[in-house]
Every structure is written in structure tokens, then in C-alpha cells.
Design a protein around this motif. Structure first.
Motif, PDB file in Angstrom:
ATOM      1  N   ALA A 110     -69.629 -80.639  -1.677  1.00  0.00           N
ATOM      2  CA  ALA A 110     -69.670 -79.323  -0.804  1.00  0.00           C
ATOM      3  C   ALA A 110     -68.978 -78.284  -1.099  1.00  0.00           C
ATOM      4  O   ALA A 110     -69.503 -77.110  -0.642  1.00  0.00           O
ATOM      5  CB  ALA A 110     -69.194 -79.923   0.642  1.00  0.00           C
ATOM      6  N   GLY A 111     -68.027 -78.486  -2.026  1.00  0.00           N
ATOM      7  CA  GLY A 111     -67.050 -77.369  -2.612  1.00  0.00           C
ATOM      8  C   GLY A 111     -67.763 -76.664  -3.524  1.00  0.00           C
ATOM      9  O   GLY A 111     -67.195 -75.405  -3.992  1.00  0.00           O
ATOM     10  N   GLN A 112     -68.717 -77.022  -4.224  1.00  0.00           N
ATOM     11  CA  GLN A 112     -69.338 -76.293  -5.371  1.00  0.00           C
ATOM     12  C   GLN A 112     -70.017 -74.943  -4.957  1.00  0.00           C
ATOM     13  O   GLN A 112     -70.462 -74.648  -3.827  1.00  0.00           O
ATOM     14  CB  GLN A 112     -70.369 -77.168  -6.123  1.00  0.00           C
ATOM     15  N   ASP A 113     -69.778 -73.955  -5.648  1.00  0.00           N
ATOM     16  CA  ASP A 113     -70.061 -72.704  -5.287  1.00  0.00           C
ATOM     17  C   ASP A 113     -71.542 -72.471  -4.962  1.00  0.00           C
ATOM     18  O   ASP A 113     -71.907 -71.762  -4.097  1.00  0.00           O
ATOM     19  CB  ASP A 113     -69.896 -71.745  -6.799  1.00  0.00           C
ATOM     20  N   ARG A 114     -72.433 -73.125  -5.998  1.00  0.00           N
ATOM     21  CA  ARG A 114     -73.986 -73.063  -5.663  1.00  0.00           C
ATOM     22  C   ARG A 114     -74.463 -73.879  -4.552  1.00  0.00           C
ATOM     23  O   ARG A 114     -75.727 -73.945  -4.058  1.00  0.00           O
ATOM     24  CB  ARG A 114     -74.614 -73.356  -6.912  1.00  0.00           C
ATOM     25  N   VAL A 115     -73.621 -74.717  -3.988  1.00  0.00           N
ATOM     26  CA  VAL A 115     -73.771 -75.555  -2.555  1.00  0.00           C
ATOM     27  C   VAL A 115     -73.482 -74.363  -1.517  1.00  0.00           C
ATOM     28  O   VAL A 115     -72.378 -74.268  -1.224  1.00  0.00           O
ATOM     29  CB  VAL A 115     -73.075 -76.780  -2.599  1.00  0.00           C
ATOM     30  N   ARG A 116     -74.566 -74.101  -0.903  1.00  0.00           N
ATOM     31  CA  ARG A 116     -74.267 -72.981   0.071  1.00  0.00           C
ATOM     32  C   ARG A 116     -74.618 -73.462   1.329  1.00  0.00           C
ATOM     33  O   ARG A 116     -74.602 -72.831   2.341  1.00  0.00           O
ATOM     34  CB  ARG A 116     -75.269 -71.783  -0.289  1.00  0.00           C
ATOM     35  N   ALA A 147     -68.862 -78.818   7.171  1.00  0.00           N
ATOM     36  CA  ALA A 147     -69.539 -77.555   7.371  1.00  0.00           C
ATOM     37  C   ALA A 147     -68.345 -76.463   7.890  1.00  0.00           C
ATOM     38  O   ALA A 147     -68.090 -75.582   7.136  1.00  0.00           O
ATOM     39  CB  ALA A 147     -70.705 -77.395   8.170  1.00  0.00           C
ATOM     40  N   LYS A 148     -67.535 -76.982   8.844  1.00  0.00           N
ATOM     41  CA  LYS A 148     -66.445 -76.242   9.114  1.00  0.00           C
ATOM     42  C   LYS A 148     -65.270 -76.062   8.125  1.00  0.00           C
ATOM     43  O   LYS A 148     -64.860 -75.013   7.817  1.00  0.00           O
ATOM     44  CB  LYS A 148     -66.009 -76.592  10.572  1.00  0.00           C
ATOM     45  N   ARG A 149     -64.924 -77.247   7.435  1.00  0.00           N
ATOM     46  CA  ARG A 149     -63.916 -77.183   6.452  1.00  0.00           C
ATOM     47  C   ARG A 149     -64.072 -76.210   5.456  1.00  0.00           C
ATOM     48  O   ARG A 149     -63.314 -75.421   4.812  1.00  0.00           O
ATOM     49  CB  ARG A 149     -63.545 -78.671   6.020  1.00  0.00           C
ATOM     50  N   TYR A 150     -65.641 -76.294   5.199  1.00  0.00           N
ATOM     51  CA  TYR A 150     -65.952 -75.547   4.092  1.00  0.00           C
ATOM     52  C   TYR A 150     -66.683 -74.080   4.315  1.00  0.00           C
ATOM     53  O   TYR A 150     -66.767 -73.319   3.366  1.00  0.00           O
ATOM     54  CB  TYR A 150     -66.991 -76.165   2.955  1.00  0.00           C
ATOM     55  N   ALA A 151     -66.364 -73.776   5.563  1.00  0.00           N
ATOM     56  CA  ALA A 151     -66.868 -72.810   6.130  1.00  0.00           C
ATOM     57  C   ALA A 151     -68.717 -72.160   5.473  1.00  0.00           C
ATOM     58  O   ALA A 151     -68.809 -70.934   4.786  1.00  0.00           O
ATOM     59  CB  ALA A 151     -66.013 -71.371   5.745  1.00  0.00           C
ATOM     60  N   PRO A 175     -70.151 -75.106  13.686  1.00  0.00           N
ATOM     61  CA  PRO A 175     -69.721 -74.022  12.513  1.00  0.00           C
ATOM     62  C   PRO A 175     -70.175 -72.617  12.758  1.00  0.00           C
ATOM     63  O   PRO A 175     -71.024 -72.267  13.863  1.00  0.00           O
ATOM     64  CB  PRO A 175     -70.502 -74.492  11.528  1.00  0.00           C
ATOM     65  N   GLN A 176     -69.804 -71.546  12.251  1.00  0.00           N
ATOM     66  CA  GLN A 176     -69.947 -70.163  12.501  1.00  0.00           C
ATOM     67  C   GLN A 176     -71.291 -70.062  12.141  1.00  0.00           C
ATOM     68  O   GLN A 176     -72.165 -69.035  12.856  1.00  0.00           O
ATOM     69  CB  GLN A 176     -69.233 -69.204  11.253  1.00  0.00           C
ATOM     70  N   THR A 177     -72.014 -70.823  11.293  1.00  0.00           N
ATOM     71  CA  THR A 177     -73.515 -70.325  11.201  1.00  0.00           C
ATOM     72  C   THR A 177     -74.286 -71.710  11.321  1.00  0.00           C
ATOM     73  O   THR A 177     -74.001 -72.812  10.608  1.00  0.00           O
ATOM     74  CB  THR A 177     -74.002 -69.854   9.709  1.00  0.00           C
ATOM     75  N   VAL A 279     -76.958 -65.769   5.215  1.00  0.00           N
ATOM     76  CA  VAL A 279     -76.514 -67.144   5.525  1.00  0.00           C
ATOM     77  C   VAL A 279     -76.384 -67.798   4.115  1.00  0.00           C
ATOM     78  O   VAL A 279     -75.297 -68.548   4.024  1.00  0.00           O
ATOM     79  CB  VAL A 279     -77.796 -67.670   6.208  1.00  0.00           C
ATOM     80  N   PHE A 280     -76.909 -67.723   3.133  1.00  0.00           N
ATOM     81  CA  PHE A 280     -77.008 -68.544   1.941  1.00  0.00           C
ATOM     82  C   PHE A 280     -76.552 -67.924   0.496  1.00  0.00           C
ATOM     83  O   PHE A 280     -76.076 -68.426  -0.254  1.00  0.00           O
ATOM     84  CB  PHE A 280     -78.251 -69.383   1.632  1.00  0.00           C
ATOM     85  N   GLY A 281     -76.720 -66.415   0.707  1.00  0.00           N
ATOM     86  CA  GLY A 281     -76.319 -65.762  -0.459  1.00  0.00           C
ATOM     87  C   GLY A 281     -74.967 -65.366  -0.772  1.00  0.00           C
ATOM     88  O   GLY A 281     -73.985 -65.884   0.090  1.00  0.00           O
ATOM     89  N   PRO A 282     -74.529 -64.573  -1.668  1.00  0.00           N
ATOM     90  CA  PRO A 282     -75.615 -64.135  -2.705  1.00  0.00           C
ATOM     91  C   PRO A 282     -76.119 -64.919  -3.752  1.00  0.00           C
ATOM     92  O   PRO A 282     -75.401 -65.923  -4.163  1.00  0.00           O
ATOM     93  CB  PRO A 282     -74.614 -62.807  -3.253  1.00  0.00           C
TER      94      PRO A 282
END
Length: 283
Positions: A110-116, A147-151, A175-177, A279-282
Motif C-alpha cells: 500500500a505504501g508504494q508510490d504507484r499504488v494509488r 486506506a486511512k493510514r496511507y491516505a 477515508p477521505q475518498t 483521486v488517483f493522480g498525478p
């Protein structure tokens, strides 16, 4: 599980759809399954290129178990047009010998940058009976926490479980989204989701002749809370229902949505594009 159901589809991949005037995001696709369909026109790169030519220049590749989530994260790291989500599908959770270990694997990705995003998770009372309900709910609550931990946005699978999905989100604190993947409710359920600020992602089902209630839901959804998806290789829009789906067919769904809602096509595309990036970008 989903690969087994794939055998029920028949026919070749449909021809390309007329391109959209403004590029949009396919907010939910399964390239790992799509490329294995009989008659697939090529590998992942070919599907990405076909989508771009149709005005679908960004794709969200969705994980449904540990294996597909790893695959999705790796693909997103290699392809600039693709980002990933990771999760255990709600029908997967009751089948696992060690749910906690699988959830740890998802959190590690979940923490990977390209995992959105975190998904698809949620509730499904259509395929999972009473015996599996507790594990399904436990898994859903755990994904909400991740989802909340990783925003990161939460991508929800909801089949015949509208009330349970809202109840659990309300109890846990959403979560926010939140994205309701392949939205399947009526206008009343849509209104509840819209009021909570959730995003509704419409698939090819919105073009089905029988989907009157779904089109009514789309009509009351603010344009800034709408996304579109394929859920490829499933849920192919009309007139190709029953044949394999792919991201290059998103224009059929977008035009169906525009017709159902009375929205200007350019305006709808621009809104979907902006929401996808928000939601998913950039990318």
C-alpha cells in the motif's frame, strides 16, 4: 475465482470505439485477466495503446488478491499510463487460510508510490453466504483502516450489500475518498452515497437496456462525483454485451452516460478526467 467466470464469455474483442473528444481515466480494469482472454489483440502495452487511441489515456489496474495486487503494483511501476490499487476482493477473504497474513501483504504494498488506492474491497452477499460474512466484514474493516493510514482512496466492491457497506463505513469512519466501483444501486442509494461525498464509478452496465434504475442514479449524481470504468474484461457496454471488455471501449460508456444524464459530452469528459486525476493522480 474471477478467471473461472471468464470462461462464460464468448466472442472476439469488439472493434475500437469512436475516440472521445477529451481523454478520460478508466478507473477500474483488470489487465492481468484481460490479456489472457482468447483472441486478445496483444499484450499489456497493446491494450494501453488501444485505450490511448480511443481517448482513454490513464488506467487504474486493480488487485483482487495478494498475487494480482503484486502484479498490479509491478505493472504500475513499469507503465506511465497505469497506476494500481491493491486489496483482497470480498469474496476472496473467506477462502483464505490466513486472512491476517494476506492483509499484511496488502499493507506492505500500500505504501508504494504507484499504488494509488486500496481496493477492490467491500461486501458481496451474492456470492458469499452467511458462513463467510464475518471474514468478509473483517477484511473490509481492515482495508478501511489501511486506506486511512496511507491516505489513499478506498475502492469498494458492493454487490447486493448496499446497507452493509454504508453501515460499516459509517461505523469505521470512511477515508477521505471513497469510490463505489461499478455502481449498482438505484437513485435512493446513489443519493445516500452522494450525500456522504462518495464517488460513483459507472461501468458498461449503465448502457444495458434493463438498467433504468442505474441511469436514474446517474441522473442525480453531480458531475464532479462521477467516474467511469470498464471492470475489463467484464461488463462490456452495448452493443457488445457478452463479449470481452477492454479500456478502449470506455467511449461507449461515456456516451451512454452523457445520453442518460443530458450532460454535454465535452463537459462530462473534462469532469471525469479531472476527477480521475484528483483521486488517483498525478500519473
Amino acid at each position: 475465482m474471477r478467471r473461472q467466470h471468464a470462461a462464460r464469455r464468448a466472442g472476439e474483442f469488439p472493434p475500437p470505439a469512436e475516440p472521445l473528444p477529451i481523454p478520460v481515466v478508466d478507473s477500474h480494469t483488470h489487465l492481468d485477466i484481460t490479456v489472457t482472454e482468447p483472441g486478445a489483440p496483444g499484450d499489456v502495452a497493446e491494450f494501453v495503446a488501444l485505450a490511448a487511441a480511443a481517448g482513454v489515456d490513464r488506467l487504474v489496474q486493480v488487485g483482487t488478491d495478494v498475487e494480482s495486487s503484486r502484479w498490479s503494483a509491478a505493472l504500475a511501476a513499469e507503465h506511465g499510463a497505469v497506476v494500481a490499487t491493491v486489496a483482497l476482493h470480498p469474496n476472496e477473504a473467506p477462502r483464505l487460510a490466513d486472512l491476517d497474513e494476506a492483509l499484511r501483504e496488502i499493507e506492505a504494498l500500500a505504501g508504494q508510490d504507484r499504488v494509488r488506492g486500496i481496493g477492490e474491497t467491500g461486501m458481496d452477499t451474492f456470492r458469499t453466504g452467511d458462513a463467510g460474512r464475518a471474514a468478509q466484514e473483517e477484511s473490509f474493516r481492515a482495508h478501511i483502516a489501511i486506506a486511512k493510514r496511507y491516505a489513499k482512496p478506498l475502492v469498494i466492491h458492493d454487490r447486493d450489500a448496499h446497507a452493509d457497506v454504508l453501515r460499516i463505513l459509517d461505523e469505521e469512519g470512511a477515508p477521505q475518498t471513497v469510490v463505489l466501483h461499478c455502481f449498482s444501486g438505484d437513485a435512493e442509494f446513489a443519493a445516500e452515497c452522494v450525500r456522504r461525498g462518495y464517488l460513483l464509478s459507472f461501468a458498461g452496465t449503465v448502457t444495458f437496456t434493463s438498467a433504468t434504475a442505474l441511469r436514474a442514479a446517474a441522473q442525480i449524481t453531480p458531475i464532479k462525483q462521477i467516474l467511469v470504468e470498464t471492470d475489463a474484461p467484464y461488463l462490456t457496454p452495448m452493443p457488445y454485451r457478452g463479449r470481452p471488455n477492454a479500456s478502449y471501449l470506455i467511449p461507449l460508456t461515456v456516451r451512454g452516460l452523457a445520453e442518460a444524464t443530458g450532460a454535454d459530452l465535452d463537459e462530462l469528459c473534462a469532469a471525469i478526467s479531472a476527477t480521475g486525476d484528483r483521486v488517483f493522480g498525478p500519473w
